[in-house]
Design a protein around this motif. Structure first.
Motif, PDB file in Angstrom:
ATOM      1  N   SER A  27      57.646 -34.437 -61.071  1.00  0.00           N
ATOM      2  CA  SER A  27      58.821 -34.928 -60.357  1.00  0.00           C
ATOM      3  C   SER A  27      58.388 -36.034 -59.236  1.00  0.00           C
ATOM      4  O   SER A  27      59.405 -36.766 -58.850  1.00  0.00           O
ATOM      5  CB  SER A  27      59.318 -33.912 -59.412  1.00  0.00           C
ATOM      6  OG  SER A  27      58.603 -33.121 -58.374  1.00  0.00           O
ATOM      7  N   PHE A  42      57.507 -35.683 -56.327  1.00  0.00           N
ATOM      8  CA  PHE A  42      58.467 -35.026 -55.003  1.00  0.00           C
ATOM      9  C   PHE A  42      57.751 -33.976 -54.289  1.00  0.00           C
ATOM     10  O   PHE A  42      57.981 -32.941 -54.424  1.00  0.00           O
ATOM     11  CB  PHE A  42      60.042 -34.518 -55.680  1.00  0.00           C
ATOM     12  CG  PHE A  42      61.042 -34.218 -54.516  1.00  0.00           C
ATOM     13  CD1 PHE A  42      61.953 -35.525 -54.243  1.00  0.00           C
ATOM     14  CD2 PHE A  42      60.962 -33.196 -54.134  1.00  0.00           C
ATOM     15  CE1 PHE A  42      62.623 -35.365 -53.313  1.00  0.00           C
ATOM     16  CE2 PHE A  42      62.370 -33.078 -53.097  1.00  0.00           C
ATOM     17  CZ  PHE A  42      62.927 -33.994 -52.711  1.00  0.00           C
ATOM     18  N   VAL A  58      56.498 -31.385 -51.563  1.00  0.00           N
ATOM     19  CA  VAL A  58      57.197 -30.690 -50.721  1.00  0.00           C
ATOM     20  C   VAL A  58      56.203 -29.800 -49.873  1.00  0.00           C
ATOM     21  O   VAL A  58      55.290 -29.243 -50.653  1.00  0.00           O
ATOM     22  CB  VAL A  58      58.280 -29.707 -51.081  1.00  0.00           C
ATOM     23  CG1 VAL A  58      59.350 -28.768 -50.231  1.00  0.00           C
ATOM     24  CG2 VAL A  58      59.388 -30.717 -52.115  1.00  0.00           C
ATOM     25  N   ASN A  61      54.803 -27.129 -53.409  1.00  0.00           N
ATOM     26  CA  ASN A  61      55.279 -27.073 -54.630  1.00  0.00           C
ATOM     27  C   ASN A  61      54.216 -27.134 -55.635  1.00  0.00           C
ATOM     28  O   ASN A  61      53.254 -27.927 -55.543  1.00  0.00           O
ATOM     29  CB  ASN A  61      56.435 -27.976 -54.907  1.00  0.00           C
ATOM     30  CG  ASN A  61      56.386 -29.144 -54.745  1.00  0.00           C
ATOM     31  OD1 ASN A  61      55.493 -29.838 -53.775  1.00  0.00           O
ATOM     32  ND2 ASN A  61      57.106 -30.004 -55.252  1.00  0.00           N
ATOM     33  N   GLU A  90      53.811 -27.808 -59.737  1.00  0.00           N
ATOM     34  CA  GLU A  90      54.372 -27.685 -60.995  1.00  0.00           C
ATOM     35  C   GLU A  90      53.603 -27.623 -62.344  1.00  0.00           C
ATOM     36  O   GLU A  90      52.526 -27.360 -61.877  1.00  0.00           O
ATOM     37  CB  GLU A  90      55.053 -29.360 -61.019  1.00  0.00           C
ATOM     38  CG  GLU A  90      55.949 -29.800 -59.759  1.00  0.00           C
ATOM     39  CD  GLU A  90      56.641 -31.032 -59.825  1.00  0.00           C
ATOM     40  OE1 GLU A  90      56.170 -31.939 -60.739  1.00  0.00           O
ATOM     41  OE2 GLU A  90      57.642 -31.224 -59.222  1.00  0.00           O
ATOM     42  N   THR A 108      57.618 -24.364 -62.624  1.00  0.00           N
ATOM     43  CA  THR A 108      57.432 -24.879 -61.133  1.00  0.00           C
ATOM     44  C   THR A 108      57.613 -23.917 -60.111  1.00  0.00           C
ATOM     45  O   THR A 108      58.808 -23.125 -60.278  1.00  0.00           O
ATOM     46  CB  THR A 108      58.333 -26.159 -61.007  1.00  0.00           C
ATOM     47  OG1 THR A 108      57.655 -27.199 -61.937  1.00  0.00           O
ATOM     48  CG2 THR A 108      58.216 -26.653 -59.475  1.00  0.00           C
ATOM     49  N   CYS A 157      58.337 -23.325 -56.022  1.00  0.00           N
ATOM     50  CA  CYS A 157      58.734 -24.209 -54.900  1.00  0.00           C
ATOM     51  C   CYS A 157      58.005 -23.803 -53.604  1.00  0.00           C
ATOM     52  O   CYS A 157      57.343 -22.734 -53.684  1.00  0.00           O
ATOM     53  CB  CYS A 157      60.059 -23.746 -54.385  1.00  0.00           C
ATOM     54  SG  CYS A 157      61.517 -24.426 -55.517  1.00  0.00           S
ATOM     55  N   ALA A 158      57.906 -25.225 -52.777  1.00  0.00           N
ATOM     56  CA  ALA A 158      56.904 -24.723 -51.649  1.00  0.00           C
ATOM     57  C   ALA A 158      57.423 -23.467 -50.680  1.00  0.00           C
ATOM     58  O   ALA A 158      56.327 -22.658 -50.278  1.00  0.00           O
ATOM     59  CB  ALA A 158      57.139 -26.172 -50.888  1.00  0.00           C
ATOM     60  N   GLU A 159      58.717 -23.445 -50.640  1.00  0.00           N
ATOM     61  CA  GLU A 159      58.998 -22.350 -49.759  1.00  0.00           C
ATOM     62  C   GLU A 159      58.763 -21.062 -50.316  1.00  0.00           C
ATOM     63  O   GLU A 159      58.063 -20.112 -49.550  1.00  0.00           O
ATOM     64  CB  GLU A 159      60.515 -22.191 -49.531  1.00  0.00           C
ATOM     65  CG  GLU A 159      61.255 -23.301 -48.910  1.00  0.00           C
ATOM     66  CD  GLU A 159      61.555 -24.318 -50.083  1.00  0.00           C
ATOM     67  OE1 GLU A 159      60.927 -24.762 -50.812  1.00  0.00           O
ATOM     68  OE2 GLU A 159      62.601 -25.176 -49.897  1.00  0.00           O
ATOM     69  N   PRO A 213      66.452 -25.957 -48.655  1.00  0.00           N
ATOM     70  CA  PRO A 213      65.861 -25.042 -49.711  1.00  0.00           C
ATOM     71  C   PRO A 213      66.954 -24.915 -50.842  1.00  0.00           C
ATOM     72  O   PRO A 213      68.054 -24.833 -50.795  1.00  0.00           O
ATOM     73  CB  PRO A 213      65.643 -23.636 -48.882  1.00  0.00           C
ATOM     74  CG  PRO A 213      65.711 -23.927 -47.646  1.00  0.00           C
ATOM     75  CD  PRO A 213      66.692 -25.218 -47.556  1.00  0.00           C
ATOM     76  N   CYS A 214      66.186 -24.569 -51.948  1.00  0.00           N
ATOM     77  CA  CYS A 214      67.240 -24.421 -53.142  1.00  0.00           C
ATOM     78  C   CYS A 214      67.596 -22.955 -53.010  1.00  0.00           C
ATOM     79  O   CYS A 214      67.471 -22.384 -52.187  1.00  0.00           O
ATOM     80  CB  CYS A 214      66.611 -24.684 -54.584  1.00  0.00           C
ATOM     81  SG  CYS A 214      65.313 -23.339 -54.877  1.00  0.00           S
ATOM     82  N   CYS A 228      65.184 -20.216 -52.970  1.00  0.00           N
ATOM     83  CA  CYS A 228      64.434 -19.913 -51.946  1.00  0.00           C
ATOM     84  C   CYS A 228      65.067 -19.344 -50.925  1.00  0.00           C
ATOM     85  O   CYS A 228      64.568 -18.343 -50.056  1.00  0.00           O
ATOM     86  CB  CYS A 228      63.902 -21.414 -51.777  1.00  0.00           C
ATOM     87  SG  CYS A 228      62.607 -21.886 -52.795  1.00  0.00           S
TER      88      CYS A 228
HETATM   89  N1  THU Z   1      61.185 -27.968 -54.528  1.00  0.00           N
HETATM   90  C1  THU Z   1      60.820 -27.235 -53.603  1.00  0.00           C
HETATM   91  O1  THU Z   1      59.499 -27.233 -53.389  1.00  0.00           O
HETATM   92  N2  THU Z   1      61.534 -26.402 -52.884  1.00  0.00           N
HETATM   93  C2  THU Z   1      63.103 -26.756 -53.026  1.00  0.00           C
HETATM   94  O2  THU Z   1      63.543 -25.914 -52.264  1.00  0.00           O
HETATM   95  C3  THU Z   1      63.623 -27.212 -54.108  1.00  0.00           C
HETATM   96  C4  THU Z   1      62.697 -28.110 -54.909  1.00  0.00           C
HETATM   97  C5  THU Z   1      60.104 -28.863 -55.653  1.00  0.00           C
HETATM   98  C6  THU Z   1      60.335 -28.281 -56.804  1.00  0.00           C
HETATM   99  C7  THU Z   1      59.932 -29.577 -57.599  1.00  0.00           C
HETATM  100  O3  THU Z   1      58.310 -29.493 -57.656  1.00  0.00           O
HETATM  101  C8  THU Z   1      60.341 -30.686 -56.743  1.00  0.00           C
HETATM  102  O4  THU Z   1      60.865 -30.180 -55.414  1.00  0.00           O
HETATM  103  C9  THU Z   1      61.711 -31.297 -57.520  1.00  0.00           C
HETATM  104  O5  THU Z   1      62.603 -30.483 -57.639  1.00  0.00           O
END
Ligand code: THU
Length: 134
Positions: free
Chosen positions: A23, A25, A27, A43, A45, A52, A54-56, A87-88, A91
């Motif tokens: 990604s 991206f 976090v 995070n 991946e 994957t 997530c960081a949280e 947060p998603c 999370c």
């Molecule tokens: N991601 C997080 O680490 N935390 C979230 O709450 C949403 C998404 C990460 C997952 C993935 O590695 C990247 O962000 C892009 O979606």
């Protein structure tokens, strides 16, 4: 007790360890428990994208691994490429799990203006799933 800004800076610092080649991206997250303990996560991946983490949830897993299972007071989230990175949904449910007796959990994000903003779990997930009887 650590300040919101300090907690956010820990999330920012740890985000450098993010493994996000797919990604691009990165976090970082840092969670604070009511006894003052802090745990961090990034995070992670995988070439099989759906695996994957997530960081949280990585930060919270580290907390549990260290024996911390309730009393989550705050979590700070930093995303290198995006301000206001909430947060998603998955999370949020994990954050809800560890709030213990605390009424709510502070969620600390970087606002669009670059200043730290403090939200709460109930801002994002006002009626979270919870089993109240067995
Ligand atoms: N991601 C997080 O680490 N935390 C979230 O709450 C949403 C998404 C990460 C997952 C993935 O590695 C990247 O962000 C892009 O979606």
């Amino acid at each position: 007790m650590i300040t919101n800004e300090e907690l956010f800076n820990l999330a920012k610092e740890i985000s450098k360890n993010s493994y996000s080649p797919y990604s691009n991206f990165p976090v970082g997250a840092a969670c604070l428990f009511k006894n003052g303990n802090v745990y961090k996560g990034v995070n992670v991946e995988n070439t099989s994208y759906g695996l994957t983490l997530c960081a949280e949830r990585n930060a919270l897993s580290t907390a549990v691994t260290n024996g911390e299972i309730e009393g989550l007071y705050a979590i700070a989230i930093y995303a290198k490429k995006q301000k206001m990175c909430a947060p998603c949904g998955a999370c949020l449910q994990w954050i809800a799990e560890f709030r213990g007796d605390n009424d709510d959990v502070n969620i600390i994000l970087e606002g669009e203006d670059g200043n730290i903003k403090v939200y709460t779990l109930s801002d994002f997930l006002p009626k979270s799933f919870k089993i109240t009887s067995k």
